[in-house]
Structure formats: C-alpha cells, structure tokens
Design a protein around this motif. Structure first.
Motif, short mmCIF file in Angstrom:
data_model
loop_
_atom_site.label_atom_id
_atom_site.label_comp_id
_atom_site.label_asym_id
_atom_site.label_seq_id
_atom_site.Cartn_x
_atom_site.Cartn_y
_atom_site.Cartn_z
N GLN A 97 3.31 8.88 12.01
CA GLN A 97 4.17 7.93 12.23
C GLN A 97 5.78 7.93 12.14
N MET A 98 6.14 8.80 11.27
CA MET A 98 7.35 9.33 11.11
C MET A 98 7.88 10.51 11.68
N SER A 99 7.09 10.78 12.85
CA SER A 99 7.14 12.04 13.35
C SER A 99 8.35 12.81 13.69
N LEU A 100 9.48 11.92 14.00
CA LEU A 100 10.93 12.51 14.33
C LEU A 100 11.53 12.77 13.24
N ALA A 101 11.38 12.14 11.98
CA ALA A 101 11.87 12.56 10.68
C ALA A 101 11.27 13.93 10.41
N VAL A 102 10.06 14.09 10.56
CA VAL A 102 9.29 15.20 10.30
C VAL A 102 9.77 16.27 10.97
N ASN A 103 10.03 16.18 12.32
CA ASN A 103 10.57 17.14 13.18
C ASN A 103 11.94 17.77 12.68
N ARG A 104 12.75 16.72 12.05
CA ARG A 104 14.39 16.90 11.66
C ARG A 104 13.85 17.96 10.47
N VAL A 105 13.21 17.14 9.64
CA VAL A 105 13.01 18.22 8.41
C VAL A 105 12.52 19.54 8.48
N MET A 106 11.59 19.73 9.65
CA MET A 106 10.96 21.08 9.92
C MET A 106 12.27 21.88 10.57
N ALA A 107 12.94 21.35 11.66
CA ALA A 107 14.25 22.02 12.17
C ALA A 107 15.09 22.58 11.11
N GLU A 108 15.61 21.61 10.44
CA GLU A 108 16.57 21.98 9.39
C GLU A 108 16.24 22.53 8.05
N GLY A 109 15.01 22.45 7.87
CA GLY A 109 14.48 23.21 6.89
C GLY A 109 14.07 24.68 7.36
N SER A 110 14.04 24.90 8.32
CA SER A 110 13.67 26.15 9.13
C SER A 110 12.48 26.54 8.67
N LEU A 111 11.39 25.69 8.81
CA LEU A 111 10.08 25.95 8.56
C LEU A 111 9.03 25.00 9.16
N TYR A 112 8.24 25.67 10.05
CA TYR A 112 7.24 24.65 10.91
C TYR A 112 6.01 24.55 10.20
N ASP A 113 6.14 23.20 9.64
CA ASP A 113 4.78 22.95 8.98
C ASP A 113 4.60 21.29 8.84
N PRO A 114 4.18 20.74 9.89
CA PRO A 114 4.27 18.92 9.77
C PRO A 114 3.77 18.69 8.59
N ASP A 115 2.77 18.98 7.96
CA ASP A 115 2.09 18.46 6.59
C ASP A 115 3.13 18.76 5.39
N LEU A 116 3.88 19.98 5.48
CA LEU A 116 4.64 20.24 4.32
C LEU A 116 6.04 19.20 4.21
N ALA A 117 6.63 19.26 5.82
CA ALA A 117 7.57 18.29 6.07
C ALA A 117 7.36 16.90 5.46
N ALA A 118 6.08 16.21 5.96
CA ALA A 118 5.93 15.03 5.50
C ALA A 118 5.60 14.92 4.23
N PRO A 120 0.96 -1.14 -0.02
CA PRO A 120 -0.03 -0.04 0.05
C PRO A 120 0.87 1.21 -0.02
N GLU A 121 0.30 2.29 -0.76
CA GLU A 121 1.03 3.81 -0.73
C GLU A 121 0.81 4.21 0.40
N LEU A 122 2.02 4.89 0.99
CA LEU A 122 2.25 5.57 2.13
C LEU A 122 1.37 7.12 2.03
N SER A 123 0.58 7.33 3.03
CA SER A 123 -0.04 8.73 2.68
C SER A 123 0.73 9.80 3.36
N VAL A 124 0.53 11.22 3.13
CA VAL A 124 1.37 12.27 4.05
C VAL A 124 0.93 12.11 5.24
N ALA A 125 -0.35 11.87 5.64
CA ALA A 125 -0.79 11.87 7.11
C ALA A 125 0.12 10.84 7.65
N GLN A 126 0.22 9.82 7.14
CA GLN A 126 0.90 8.46 7.93
C GLN A 126 2.39 8.71 8.16
N ILE A 127 2.85 9.66 7.21
CA ILE A 127 4.25 9.84 7.54
C ILE A 127 4.38 10.91 8.66
#
Lengths: 150, 367
Positions: free
Chosen positions: B40-61, B30-37
């Motif tokens: 369920q991959m929230s620490l990766a999302v957090n890291r991308v927001m921190a280093e991407g310097s933009l707080y937006d969990p949906d966009l980071a996912a 099954p394909e991953l949805s952005v919401a699943q990422i």
C-alpha cells in the motif's frame, strides 16, 4: 538441433519459470506432487546480490543500475542428477525447491513433474500477465479528432 | 589538552527504547505490517529500492517501517544491508524493448505503434483530498480491455531509422561500478547513469528543473516513458548458459532533445536516458534531463557553467547517504574540535589586544 540444444532451451525455460514463480505456490504444488526426494548439497543455499545492468538509450553501451537479491544453491539427487537454482529474493526454501525441480526434470519423473508443477505455474503466470495487460489495455487512449466548421 | 569523554551508554539505550516505542505510535491503532507497507506504500518502497540500489520490496518495506517513514533513513538501512551481500554475479543488460508495459506514453508521437497506455497514473487526477480513503471500503475492480502482450517498440527506434536521432550503438564493454571503485572525474556516461539512478530524487529533480529554467537548457521532449516488468537474465557459470533469475519493475524515460549539430555531427536529435528501479516516473524523467545536460561537452555544446552540466558537481552531491552522513555528523560531539577553535579565537583576541585597541586597529586597516 541436437538433443543437448533441446535440453538447454527447455531447461532455461523451467529454471526461469521457477525463479519467477511465487514461493508459496511452488511449495504447495511440490507438496502435492509427492515426498521430497533425497538430495545432498553441492552448494547450500546462499543469499547474495546480482548487479543488474541496463543499456544507455535502451540499446547502447551497458551501465550498472543497482543490485537485486538472489538466492542460489546446487544439489545432487541420490539418483545422480544435479539441480541448480538462482532465484530472486532471499527465500532459501524456494531456491531449494527450484533446484530440486531442476534436478528431477532431468530424470524419469520429468513428464509427471511437468504436469503437476511446471504446467500449473506456467498457466498461472500467463493468467497473471494477461490480467495485468488487460488493465493496461483499458487505459489505452483512443484519440478522435473534432471536425471543425460543422 | 585532550579530555577523553566516556559515558552516555545509558542515555543512548534509553533513547533507542523510546525510539522503538514512538515508532509503534498509539497502541490503540493497529500496527502496520511489512506486507501492508509493501503493498500500500508501494511508491515509497520503489523509491527506497531505487536510492538504496537494491531491488527487494520486502526489505525496502521493512526499512521504511524501521525508519518510521523517513525514506532517507530507510535508504541508509538498505544500503547498509546491501554491503553485507556477497556479489553473486552481474546480469545481462536488461532488454527494455521486451518490457511488459503497465504504462507507456509518448509526448512526441500521438499515434505511436502500441498506443498511449496511461497505466495507474496520478496524471489527470484533480489533486483533491479523497475523504473516501479515510473510511474503510472495498475498491472496485478496474476495467479490463483486450490484453495486448506484444512488446511495444521504442519510439526512438522510428527516429533512428531516418538518422534523425543520434545512434546508441550497443557495446559489450564492461561498465565501471561506483560501488566497487571510488568515483573519479571525468567519470564518463556509464558511471553518471549509475550515480543518477541511485541519486536522491529531490536532488536529481532539482537539477533537471534547473535545466528547464535555463541553466544548461537543452529542450527536452519526453519521446517515451514506459513502466513495466522486464526479466533479468544472468549466466550461470556452472551451466554455461543464461537463465532468467527473476523480474523487476523499471521505469524508463527517453528524451528527444534539440541539437543544432557541431563540426563533427549533423543536425539531429540527441538523447537523454533515464532508467530507474520501480514505478519512479519523476525520477526517471529527471534522470534523463540531467543525463542529457551532462553530455554537453561530449556533444561539443557551449559550456554555460550551469550546475547541471558540471559532472563533478552533480555526481559528488547526488548521493543522499553520503550527503546526509556528512551533514548529520556535525550534530555529533565535536567537543575537542570546538575546544581548539575556542582556544584559537581567544589567542587571536589576546594578540590583537596586545597590539593595541581592537577597534582602532580595524579603522587603520580600513584606511
């Protein structure tokens, strides 16, 4: 405290609550509250970034941390009240609803809107926060000291 | 001679189509949805927001999905998006003292008021693969305690009362912004903290670790580490007052560091500070250690020449998008550059040959 102060403090309260509320909940509550009132744009919804600042050591001089996405808009009801919104995220419909509530809260329908929209949002936010705080509390360490020499 | 090279469009299009196909992987899965990422991959999302310097969990996912899980590529996507956003304003500095903490620990005070709250941590896990996660199943509700919603005081505040730690006086000075003006040295602490909070986690971790191993040692204790939610407030110019525009999860680390004192300062503890978007504990601790190391000069400490004490070295190399951009560009066509190098080497060889035997020439030079 004069009337303006009371209004400002209350208005800050609901504007913040609307910004923090989940968009689908605000949508559901507003749809249940009645038809969308007529309004014209003063500033149509615009997505942008806000630079978030922190303080060195938590209390010191400010520094720039990074941006967050926000959507802002402003509108005027047919009855004249002006509503503003600046809400986290990129949901233009959410910003529009927040601005509508902001405008309506300045008019005659305020008490009804407080009851049907703001109070449920407030209760749910409190419940969400308490549920999270309860999970944190369960992970609080209780130290005990082993008595030596028994 | 300059030879213009065209072509490759068809190959590039085909490569991108194949990329999209490979991104999807086996269609039987099954394909991953952005919401699943996001969930369920929230620490990766957090890291991308921190280093991407933009707080937006949906966009980071979304960026993580698009980048096939390559987090630096995802950071790149988020940074590129960020540059398209109009800057609507600047927040009031967030008040981490009001944080609703999921986690709050101190390595210096066992009985800190507010307590030691572990939160959803990997600490104390045995780091054994959990094969139960490979099977589908419901996760039980975690236990609940009595919720305590009073804000937890900052640990350094207790040391500050007795002057045992360096003061952090508040100021309303407008900090410089490295996304608006090019970085110049000396940068100062505000720019250093901005660069560190968006810097590559691996790089900042490596720098911090180097200080622990003796390259600019400063004996850090984690006075406090807290993770939780803070409200973000901004002034709305049309209204003339501040409103809350949303809330962000932050990780804050305050280190307490030994300091012998100097000619102008009494012996007291000094501070390192880390504040990062999301639940990003390793990064926040690393940031605090490197912040403290970079304060060596300001505190009149001996400059041991350690990399972590060198502002220019740290800040010029902490940004993984700058780094990867310059690094990866060398794989792209350099046919013309290389052709000129080749011609240069050939000419030098011809000249050397004209002056006699190359080997004999080298022997002469050695003598």
């Amino acid at each position: 405290m004069n009337q303006t102060d009371i209004d400002t403090s209350a208005r800050k309260g609901w504007m913040g609550l609307l910004a923090r509320s989940p968009a689908p909940r605000l949508q559901a509550l507003m749809e249940a509250a009645g038809p969308r009132p007529e309004a014209s744009w003063l500033r149509p919804p615009e997505v942008g970034g806000v630079m978030v600042r922190g303080r060195m050591g938590g209390t010191g001089a400010a520094f720039n941390m990074g941006e967050m996405t926000v959507t802002r808009c402003a509108l005027r009801l047919a009855s004249g009240e002006v509503g503003h919104a600046c809400v986290q995220g990129r949901d233009k419909a959410h910003a529009e609803r927040a601005a509508l509530v902001d405008a309506l809260m300045q008019g005659a329908s305020a008490p009804q809107l407080r009851e049907t929209v703001l109070e449920p949002l407030e209760r749910e936010e409190t419940a969400r926060r308490e549920a999270r705080a309860a999970k944190a509390a369960a992970t609080k360490v209780d130290f005990f000291t082993m008595v030596r020499g028994d | 001679m300059y030879v213009a090279v065209k072509g490759g469009e068809r190959a590039i299009d085909a490569a991108h189509e194949w990329l999209a196909h490979e991104r999807r992987g086996d269609r039987a899965v099954p394909e991953l949805s952005v919401a699943q990422i996001r969930e369920q991959m929230s620490l990766a999302v957090n890291r991308v927001m921190a280093e991407g310097s933009l707080y937006d969990p949906d966009l980071a996912a979304l960026a993580i999905k698009q980048a096939r899980g390559d987090l630096i590529e995802a950071v790149f996507l988020l940074r590129a998006y960020r540059t398209t956003l109009p800057r609507i304003g600047t927040s009031r500095p967030v008040d981490t003292g009001t944080m609703r903490c999921d986690r709050r620990v101190s390595a210096t005070f066992k009985d800190a008021p507010g307590g030691q709250v572990l939160g959803p941590t990997f600490d104390y896990t045995h780091r054994l693969l959990d094969f139960k996660l490979a099977a589908e199943g419901e996760v039980p509700q975690p236990p609940s305690g009595t919720p305590d919603t009073t804000p937890k005081p900052h640990i350094t505040g207790f040391l500050g009362r007795d002057d045992l730690i360096q003061d952090e006086p508040a100021s309303d000075e407008v900090p410089p912004d490295l996304t608006r003006e090019p970085l110049e040295f000396p940068a100062g602490r505000a720019l250093r903290l901005q660069a560190l909070t968006r810097g590559d986690e691996g790089f900042v971790l490596g720098m911090a670790y180097s200080t622990q191993r003796g390259y600019g040692r400063n004996h850090a204790f984690v006075g406090e580490l807290r993770i939780g939610t803070v409200e973000v407030e901004m002034e709305i110019p049309e209204l003339g007052f501040d409103i809350c525009i949303g809330e962000v999860v932050l990780t804050e680390c305050e280190t307490v560091n030994q300091f012998k004192g100097s000619k102008v300062e009494p012996p007291q503890f000094t501070r390192g500070y880390g504040l990062v978007f999301g639940q990003t504990e390793r990064k926040a601790i690393s940031m605090a250690l490197v912040d403290r190391a970079l304060r060596a000069e300001e505190l009149g400490e001996e400059n041991t020449g350690a990399p972590a004490q060198d502002e220019e070295f740290v800040l010029a190399h902490s940004d993984n998008i700058q780094a990867t951009g310059f690094l990866e560009h060398i794989k792209l066509p350099h046919y013309v550059d290389f052709q000129s190098e080749m011609e240069l080497v050939r000419r030098m060889r011809r000249e050397a040959a004209a002056q006699g035997d190359v080997v004999a020439g080298q022997k002469e030079a050695a003598e």
